[in-house]
Design a protein around this motif. Structure first.
Motif, PDB file in Angstrom:
ATOM      1  N   SER A  32       7.043  -2.207   5.017  1.00  0.00           N
ATOM      2  CA  SER A  32       7.925  -1.059   5.216  1.00  0.00           C
ATOM      3  C   SER A  32       7.419  -0.270   6.416  1.00  0.00           C
ATOM      4  CB  SER A  32       7.930  -0.176   3.965  1.00  0.00           C
ATOM      5  OG  SER A  32       6.639   0.389   3.770  1.00  0.00           O
ATOM      6  N   ALA A  33       8.189   0.725   6.845  1.00  0.00           N
ATOM      7  CA  ALA A  33       7.805   1.542   8.004  1.00  0.00           C
ATOM      8  C   ALA A  33       6.500   2.285   7.767  1.00  0.00           C
ATOM      9  CB  ALA A  33       8.920   2.531   8.322  1.00  0.00           C
ATOM     10  N   ASP A  34       6.171   2.572   6.495  1.00  0.00           N
ATOM     11  CA  ASP A  34       4.931   3.294   6.207  1.00  0.00           C
ATOM     12  C   ASP A  34       3.764   2.367   5.858  1.00  0.00           C
ATOM     13  OD1 ASP A  34       5.966   2.525   3.779  1.00  0.00           O
ATOM     14  OD2 ASP A  34       5.698   4.453   2.802  1.00  0.00           O
ATOM     15  N   GLY A  35       3.916   1.055   6.141  1.00  0.00           N
ATOM     16  CA  GLY A  35       2.790   0.136   6.004  1.00  0.00           C
ATOM     17  C   GLY A  35       2.606  -0.515   4.652  1.00  0.00           C
ATOM     18  N   GLN A  36       3.528  -0.342   3.734  1.00  0.00           N
ATOM     19  CA  GLN A  36       3.426  -0.969   2.413  1.00  0.00           C
ATOM     20  C   GLN A  36       4.054  -2.357   2.465  1.00  0.00           C
ATOM     21  OE1 GLN A  36       2.053   0.541  -0.365  1.00  0.00           O
ATOM     22  NE2 GLN A  36       1.442   2.185   1.025  1.00  0.00           N
TER      23      GLN A  36
END
Length: 123
Positions: A32-36
């Protein structure tokens, strides 16, 4: 003196150097955009007629097949594909379209059947 700890956002993903979308291997993590991590690449899709990136089909953490359209992919790299979406948005993505049916010649129809178009079977 007090140490100030500022968080400047999510930790960067160690996904290696950027690569062309056609070189991304199945099984590559999708983030995801937040690194998950939200899944694993099943297939990188291409618009063959126009030779452009169409999107990525991936299996999410629950094994559900999802499709992220090309504008929803921010980066393709050696060890990861990063989306422009949050985890929640990635979990709401639809499955990929089935696409157009493909056909193959049916050899059992005989020469006359093939001549009149009856020799094709849906794959």
């Amino acid at each position: 003196m007090s140490a100030m700890s500022e968080q400047s956002g999510p930790e960067p993903i160690d996904d290696g150097p950027a690569i062309h979308y056609s070189a991304v291997a199945p099984g590559t993590p999708v983030y995801s955009a937040d690194g998950q991590q939200v899944g694993l690449v099943r297939e990188m899709l291409d618009n063959y007629r126009e030779h452009i990136f169409d999107g990525v089909a991936f299996k999410d953490r629950d094994g559900v097949l999802r499709f992220a359209d090309a504008p929803e992919v921010s980066r393709t790299a050696e060890r990861g594909v990063t989306l422009t979406l949050s985890v929640a948005e990635a979990e709401e993505l639809p499955p990929p379209d089935e696409g157009h049916p493909s056909f193959r010649p049916g050899k059992a129809r005989g020469r006359l059947g093939r001549m009149f178009g009856g020799g094709w079977k849906r794959q």
